[in-house]
Design an enzyme around this catalytic site. Structure first.
Site, PDB file in Angstrom:
ATOM      1  N   GLU A  41       1.417  61.531  46.126  1.00 54.98           N
ATOM      2  CA  GLU A  41       0.558  62.609  45.634  1.00 54.98           C
ATOM      3  C   GLU A  41      -0.366  62.081  44.537  1.00 54.98           C
ATOM      4  O   GLU A  41       0.047  61.299  43.681  1.00 54.98           O
ATOM      5  CB  GLU A  41       1.444  63.728  45.073  1.00 54.98           C
ATOM      6  CG  GLU A  41       0.700  64.909  44.483  1.00 54.98           C
ATOM      7  CD  GLU A  41       1.638  66.001  43.982  1.00 54.98           C
ATOM      8  OE1 GLU A  41       1.136  67.082  43.621  1.00 54.98           O
ATOM      9  OE2 GLU A  41       2.873  65.779  43.968  1.00 54.98           O
ATOM     10  N   LYS A 110      -2.641  71.589  48.707  1.00 56.79           N
ATOM     11  CA  LYS A 110      -1.292  71.986  48.291  1.00 56.79           C
ATOM     12  C   LYS A 110      -1.214  73.494  48.090  1.00 56.79           C
ATOM     13  O   LYS A 110      -2.000  74.085  47.345  1.00 56.79           O
ATOM     14  CB  LYS A 110      -0.928  71.252  47.005  1.00 56.79           C
ATOM     15  CG  LYS A 110       0.526  71.376  46.579  1.00 56.79           C
ATOM     16  CD  LYS A 110       0.818  70.466  45.384  1.00 56.79           C
ATOM     17  CE  LYS A 110       2.279  70.436  45.022  1.00 56.79           C
ATOM     18  NZ  LYS A 110       2.541  69.528  43.880  1.00 56.79           N
ATOM     19  N   CYS A 144       4.534  67.341  48.179  1.00 55.05           N
ATOM     20  CA  CYS A 144       5.569  67.446  47.153  1.00 55.05           C
ATOM     21  C   CYS A 144       6.303  68.795  47.127  1.00 55.05           C
ATOM     22  O   CYS A 144       7.126  69.065  47.988  1.00 55.05           O
ATOM     23  CB  CYS A 144       4.964  67.115  45.785  1.00 55.05           C
ATOM     24  SG  CYS A 144       6.205  66.775  44.495  1.00 55.05           S
TER      25      CYS A 144
END
Length: 262
Positions: A41, A110, A144
């Site tokens: 990330e 995200k 993540c």
């Protein structure tokens, strides 16, 4: 498909240095026969860049994307990496998959932002499932914290994802996510998860490494330690097929009982 995971601390704010690390890792990965390299990330810029997010953010088709496309093409493997994406006045915590011919295959923003830094710096995405075909597998992408929400990964399973790429910046003391949650997610959803983490101290953040390629049998087919490392493992379609035949989770679902979840 042989998959390489780049576990790296990176250089906060130094895009050129991080591109050099990626180039070197791509060469090493290709030498092992890997067809895919997954970087962490915010790999492009580093994670602990504070108010530098707006300055360092780039469009999905920006100069760095072109540079990574050139790296992918030169080494003949696909590359997934995290970066801050600028779209007009909006900035996202994003990841992108570039194919071995330099084509941009997937872009993802995200959807679940973690902590004050991310919430203050980024706008959350609103598309939970993105997919493409690569090396005979249906490949998906998330980032993540997203993988810690079971609904997210189950949505990929129901959409037919075989290999889920997860550029990651997992911090201490959340080692349980890398050690236990990710293999369980792979098992309960009958897919592979390529979880590529940052490592070491970066500003106020302590990243824990422990990158893994988790398989549908719930085991880590490849596992990194705590230091900078490149690990490889195989996302084997035959294991996926036999595991899915033996595991009834997706067949035995009763969606009518789960309406309260939404």
């Amino acid at each position: 498909m042989r998959t390489a995971l780049l576990q790296s601390s990176g250089q906060p704010g130094d895009v050129a240095a991080n591109l050099k690390v990626l180039d070197e890792a791509a060469a090493r990965a290709a030498a092992t026969g890997a067809g895919l390299l997954v970087a962490p990330e915010m790999f492009l810029t580093g994670y602990a860049i504070g108010d530098g997010v707006a300055r360092l953010a780039e469009p999905a088709d920006g100069d760095s994307a072109d540079a990574i496309a050139e790296i992918a093409g030169r080494h003949g493997l696909a590359i997934a990496y995290g970066y801050p994406e600028r779209d007009g006045d909006t900035v996202y915590n994003s990841a992108q998959l570039i194919g071995p011919d330099g084509t941009r295959l997937l872009s993802y923003r995200k959807t679940h932002l973690y902590g004050g830094f991310e919430s203050d710096s980024f706008t959350p995405g609103d598309q939970p499932v993105v997919q493409t075909e690569l090396g005979g597998l249906r490949v998906g992408l998330m980032i993540c914290y997203d993988v810690e929400f079971p609904e997210n990964v189950r949505a990929h399973a129901l959409a037919g994802t075989d290999l889920l790429l997860v550029p990651t910046a997992l911090m201490h003391p959340a080692e349980v996510v890398a050690e236990s949650v990710v293999p369980v997610r792979a098992f309960e959803n009958q897919l592979y998860i390529a979880y590529a983490n940052r490592t070491g101290q970066e500003g106020d953040f302590e990243f824990v490494g422990l990158s893994a390629l988790a398989g549908p049998d719930g085991t880590a087919r490849a596992r990194a330690g705590r230091a900078e490392e490149l690990v490889t493992g195989d996302a084997d379609p035959e294991l996926l097929r036999t595991s899915r035949e033996a595991n009834p989770y997706l067949r035995d679902r009763r969606p009518g009982l789960y309406t309260s979840l939404t």
